[in-house]
Every structure is written in structure tokens, then in C-alpha cells.
Design a protein around this motif. Structure first.
Motif, PDB file in Angstrom:
ATOM      1  N   LEU A 125       0.686  -1.223  -0.032  1.00 24.74           N
ATOM      2  CA  LEU A 125      -0.043  -0.191   0.021  1.00 24.74           C
ATOM      3  C   LEU A 125       0.996   1.218  -0.049  1.00 24.74           C
ATOM      4  O   LEU A 125       0.377   2.177  -0.507  1.00 24.74           O
ATOM      5  CB  LEU A 125      -0.957   0.075   1.290  1.00 24.74           C
ATOM      6  N   ASN A 126       2.157   1.276   0.487  1.00 24.24           N
ATOM      7  CA  ASN A 126       2.981   2.241   0.645  1.00 24.24           C
ATOM      8  C   ASN A 126       3.993   2.596  -0.372  1.00 24.24           C
ATOM      9  O   ASN A 126       4.875   3.103  -0.299  1.00 24.24           O
ATOM     10  CB  ASN A 126       3.726   2.558   1.931  1.00 24.24           C
ATOM     11  N   GLY A 127       3.811   1.401  -1.272  1.00 26.71           N
ATOM     12  CA  GLY A 127       4.956   1.427  -2.439  1.00 26.71           C
ATOM     13  C   GLY A 127       6.249   1.078  -2.201  1.00 26.71           C
ATOM     14  O   GLY A 127       7.138   1.638  -2.690  1.00 26.71           O
ATOM     15  N   LYS A 128       6.206   0.299  -1.050  1.00 27.87           N
ATOM     16  CA  LYS A 128       7.846  -0.022  -0.664  1.00 27.87           C
ATOM     17  C   LYS A 128       8.366  -1.186  -1.512  1.00 27.87           C
ATOM     18  O   LYS A 128       7.713  -2.129  -2.043  1.00 27.87           O
ATOM     19  CB  LYS A 128       7.907  -0.340   0.875  1.00 27.87           C
ATOM     20  N   VAL A 177      -2.273  -8.922  -2.997  1.00 28.02           N
ATOM     21  CA  VAL A 177      -2.747  -7.876  -2.278  1.00 28.02           C
ATOM     22  C   VAL A 177      -3.790  -6.832  -2.952  1.00 28.02           C
ATOM     23  O   VAL A 177      -4.892  -6.561  -2.251  1.00 28.02           O
ATOM     24  CB  VAL A 177      -1.530  -7.129  -1.599  1.00 28.02           C
ATOM     25  N   LEU A 178      -3.362  -6.484  -4.220  1.00 32.86           N
ATOM     26  CA  LEU A 178      -4.321  -5.742  -4.924  1.00 32.86           C
ATOM     27  C   LEU A 178      -5.405  -6.345  -5.128  1.00 32.86           C
ATOM     28  O   LEU A 178      -6.653  -5.740  -5.185  1.00 32.86           O
ATOM     29  CB  LEU A 178      -3.571  -5.447  -6.228  1.00 32.86           C
ATOM     30  N   LEU A 199     -11.294  -7.417  -4.086  1.00 35.91           N
ATOM     31  CA  LEU A 199     -12.520  -8.188  -3.726  1.00 35.91           C
ATOM     32  C   LEU A 199     -13.170  -7.755  -2.504  1.00 35.91           C
ATOM     33  O   LEU A 199     -14.382  -7.931  -2.193  1.00 35.91           O
ATOM     34  CB  LEU A 199     -11.963  -9.708  -3.296  1.00 35.91           C
ATOM     35  N   LEU A 200     -12.553  -6.834  -1.375  1.00 39.52           N
ATOM     36  CA  LEU A 200     -13.150  -6.475  -0.188  1.00 39.52           C
ATOM     37  C   LEU A 200     -13.864  -5.293  -0.346  1.00 39.52           C
ATOM     38  O   LEU A 200     -14.493  -4.749   0.459  1.00 39.52           O
ATOM     39  CB  LEU A 200     -12.205  -6.433   0.730  1.00 39.52           C
ATOM     40  N   GLY A 201     -13.871  -4.651  -1.642  1.00 35.60           N
ATOM     41  CA  GLY A 201     -14.324  -3.727  -1.986  1.00 35.60           C
ATOM     42  C   GLY A 201     -13.694  -2.359  -1.693  1.00 35.60           C
ATOM     43  O   GLY A 201     -14.221  -1.306  -1.505  1.00 35.60           O
ATOM     44  N   TYR A 202     -12.246  -2.447  -1.163  1.00 39.82           N
ATOM     45  CA  TYR A 202     -11.793  -1.124  -0.960  1.00 39.82           C
ATOM     46  C   TYR A 202     -11.022  -0.441  -2.278  1.00 39.82           C
ATOM     47  O   TYR A 202     -10.745  -1.323  -3.145  1.00 39.82           O
ATOM     48  CB  TYR A 202     -10.397  -1.700  -0.133  1.00 39.82           C
ATOM     49  N   ARG A 205      -1.834   5.623  -6.476  1.00 44.20           N
ATOM     50  CA  ARG A 205      -0.470   5.068  -7.209  1.00 44.20           C
ATOM     51  C   ARG A 205      -0.687   3.747  -7.485  1.00 44.20           C
ATOM     52  O   ARG A 205       0.299   3.064  -8.316  1.00 44.20           O
ATOM     53  CB  ARG A 205       0.635   5.326  -6.251  1.00 44.20           C
ATOM     54  N   LEU A 206      -1.612   2.982  -6.850  1.00 55.78           N
ATOM     55  CA  LEU A 206      -1.575   1.701  -7.252  1.00 55.78           C
ATOM     56  C   LEU A 206      -2.833   0.936  -8.284  1.00 55.78           C
ATOM     57  O   LEU A 206      -3.188  -0.170  -8.508  1.00 55.78           O
ATOM     58  CB  LEU A 206      -1.984   0.841  -6.023  1.00 55.78           C
ATOM     59  N   ARG A 207      -3.307   2.118  -8.754  1.00 59.09           N
ATOM     60  CA  ARG A 207      -4.548   1.748  -9.715  1.00 59.09           C
ATOM     61  C   ARG A 207      -3.926   1.144 -11.011  1.00 59.09           C
ATOM     62  O   ARG A 207      -2.854   1.423 -11.312  1.00 59.09           O
ATOM     63  CB  ARG A 207      -5.409   3.077 -10.029  1.00 59.09           C
TER      64      ARG A 207
END
Length: 356
Positions: A23-26, A37-38, A43-46, A51-53
Motif C-alpha cells: 500500500l505504501n509502494g515499498k 494484495v491488490l 474483492l473486499l471492495g476497498y 498510485r496502485l491503480r
């Protein structure tokens, strides 16, 4: 909705620390784990962080240090055309004095979802810069390619001209015209292309003109890659008795011509000048400039090919693609003036072996 790390970690089958890194781009997360993770986020609707789209398949960033030097628009044109032919849209981002930094431009391009980035003469060429910024960029899953400069710390394809060979071409040409005192005007010493040019230049002075290493190093002047920078460096070299000045950019070479004329000297009658780049329109200066042609078209196309391979999932090796430059002889070089080119290096301007 604020994402709960525990929920995402459970769904993806990884630790909360791993979720946090993604999530933090590490860096330090494998592509497969990253995708897990993405997918869990989806799936969970988040909502994914910006930056991660999903990366836009159509946009490729191009970062240049400036556009006043004609070599950078030349690279931008070649790279832009090559990208367009492959169905991509180039996004040009340029640093300006007091404006956005390379890091800020990189972040802006990443936030806009570019598929990759090409850096031209960026911080990767600066030996004093922290190369960790590029590892962090790689950790965000953004492929990139570097033009002009090299660092063993950066895992990426590099594309460069052979700076050492360029200086050998210049010195060989001037030596064949009878010049025995040849100077080099170039940018700050911390840059890789500068260091390579110095290596090629000083080695050529030793091999072709019989200089000692310290004498050869004394014929180098550092300045800025501008007309004014070239004028300042060339002034020092001309005062030192040089009958020829090799410059690390065409803009500096125009400054060297101005320096000679301010002293009432003729170019090329009294002082020969060689540029570097073969920028557009440089053939039409007065006199037309002898210069080292940087193979911009071949370099730009190679950079695009390497980047598109990375985008396509075939990582290019961490290696440097080196292109041979070409000497283009025009009107700013001529035979050494009688009584100057044949003067012993250890007399006249050569008395001070440490500087101008």
C-alpha cells in the motif's frame, strides 16, 4: 472506507506488514504477492490508492532536465515518435530552475498511471545523488530506462554514447591539424559523462601529444553546460595558450567562439573549436560548427525498445547499450596557427601546469 490491514492480509494470505509495504509502494515485495494484495483490495471492495491503480497502457513518461539545450528536444522528438508508432502517448515532463524536481516529476507521472518512464540525463548520471530513489520506483512496479549516465546501483537498462571514444575522435582530428595545446571545456565533475570524457581526453593527450598525466589534467576546465559556461571555460584555456578547445556541448562551443572573438582572435584561424551533440541548426552557425554527433535517433529508439520490453514483461538486462559517436567536420576547425600550434607545451601558456 478505511481499509483494515488484517482483513486484507487474511484475504491475500500474507502478513499485515506485507500489505503495508504494498500500500505504501515499498520495495521488497514480489510481483505475485503484490498482485494478491491488490486483488484482495478489489474483492473486499476497498478502493486502491491512486498510485496502485491499474497502469494506463497508453502513457509513457519522459523526464528531461531542461529544453533550452537543443539536444533535449531532439531526444524528446525521437522518443515521442517511436512511442507513438507503438501506440503509446508520450508525456513530457521537464525540470525548470526553481520548478519541479526530478523526484516530483516522477511522482506526478506515477500518480497518473504511466506504463513506464524514460529518464534523459537525470540524477542517475550524478555520482553524488542517492540512487535509492530508483529502487523505490521499481518497488512501485514502474519500469524505466536511463539515457546518458550510468550507475551500478540502479537495476535498469542504460543507453549512452561512447564519451571516451568521442574525445579520442576530437583530439585525433585536432592533432592531425597540428594543434599541440588542446583544452577541454565541460560540466561539473560529479557527472558520469563528464568523468568519461575526461578519461578519454587525457588519455588521448598522453598518447597522441606526449603529455604527462598531470599536464593533460591541467588542460581541463569545468563550468556549466551553457553558452556563458563555455565562454568562461574557454577563456581560461585560451589564456593558457590553447589553440583548440573541445567542448562537451554545442552550447558551450558557441560560448568558446565568443570567448575567442572577445580577444580579437579568429575562429578557426587562431582558435579551433569542437562541440558535442550536433544539435539541430548547429550547422548554420558562424562558422558552421565542427562537432561530435551524438547518435540521438539510434539511442532514443533503443531506449524505447528496452522500455517496451520491460512493460511487456521481458525485463531488459541491467546493462549499458553504448553507441559510437561521429565526428562531423565543418568550419570551426582548421590547421594550428603558425607559431602557436608548434610552441612547446612547456613554454608560454604551459608555465603554469596547475591552472589558467
Amino acid at each position: 472506507m478505511t481499509a483494515r490491514l488484517a482483513d486484507i492480509a487474511a484475504q491475500a494470505g500474507v502478513s499485515e506488514a506485507t500489505v503495508s509495504r504494498v500500500l505504501n509502494g515499498k520495495p521488497g515485495v514480489s510481483p505475485a504477492t503484490r498482485e494478491s494484495v491488490l486483488a484482495a483490495l478489489d474483492l473486499l471492495g476497498y478502493e486502491r490508492p491512486v498510485r496502485l491503480r491499474q497502469r494506463s497502457a497508453g502513457l509513457v513518461g519522459l523526464i528531461t532536465p531542461e529544453l533550452e539545450n537543443p539536444i533535449f528536444p531532439a531526444f524528446a522528438q525521437v522518443i515521442g515518435q517511436a512511442l507513438t508508432r507503438q501506440g503509446y502517448t508520450p508525456v513530457l515532463a521537464t525540470q525548470t530552475p526553481g520548478g519541479s524536481t526530478e523526484d516530483e516529476l516522477t511522482e506526478m507521472l506515477v500518480d497518473r498511471g504511466v506504463a513506464g518512464i524514460i529518464f534523459v540525463s537525470g540524477l542517475h548520471a550524478d555520482t553524488t545523488a542517492d540512487m535509492q530513489r530508483y529502487e523505490q520506483l521499481r518497488g512501485k512496479g514502474v519500469p524505466f530506462v536511463m539515457i546518458n549516465g550510468f550507475s551500478p546501483e540502479v537495476r535498469a537498462p542504460f543507453v549512452s554514447p561512447d564519451d571516451r571514444a568521442a574525445m579520442r575522435l576530437a583530439v585525433t582530428h585536432l592533432a592531425s591539424l597540428g594543434h599541440e595545446r588542446v583544452g577541454l571545456a565541460l560540466g561539473p565533475a560529479r557527472f558520469v559523462p563528464v568523468q568519461r570524457k575526461i578519461e578519454g581526453f587525457t588519455a588521448s593527450l598522453q598518447e597522441q601529444l606526449g603529455f604527462s598525466r598531470s599536464e593533460a589534467e591541467g588542460m581541463v576546465r569545468h563550468s556549466l553546460y551553457t553558452l556563458e559556461g563555455g565562454q568562461a571555460a574557454a577563456s581560461s584555456l585560451i589564456d593558457r595558450g590553447c589553440t583548440a578547445v573541445v567542448c562537451a556541448s554545442d552550447m558551450m562551443a558557441l560560448g568558446a567562439i565568443r570567448a575567442a572573438r572577445q580577444r580579437g582572435l579568429d575562429v578557426p584561424g587562431d582558435v579551433s573549436v569542437i562541440g558535442f551533440d550536433d544539435s539541430p541548426l548547429i550547422a548554420f552557425t558562424d562558422p558552421p560548427l565542427t562537432t561530435i554527433r551524438q547518435p540521438v535517433t539510434a539511442m532514443g529508439q533503443a531506449a524505447v525498445r528496452a522500455l517496451l520490453e520491460e512493460i511487456g514483461g521481458t525485463p531488459a538486462p541491467h546493462s549499458e547499450f553504448v553507441f559510437l559517436p561521429e565526428l562531423v567536420v565543418r568550419g570551426s576547425t582548421a590547421s594550428a596557427p603558425q607559431g602557436r600550434g608548434s610552441v612547446s607545451r612547456r613554454t608560454g601558456g604551459g608555465r603554469d601546469q596547475t591552472g589558467g
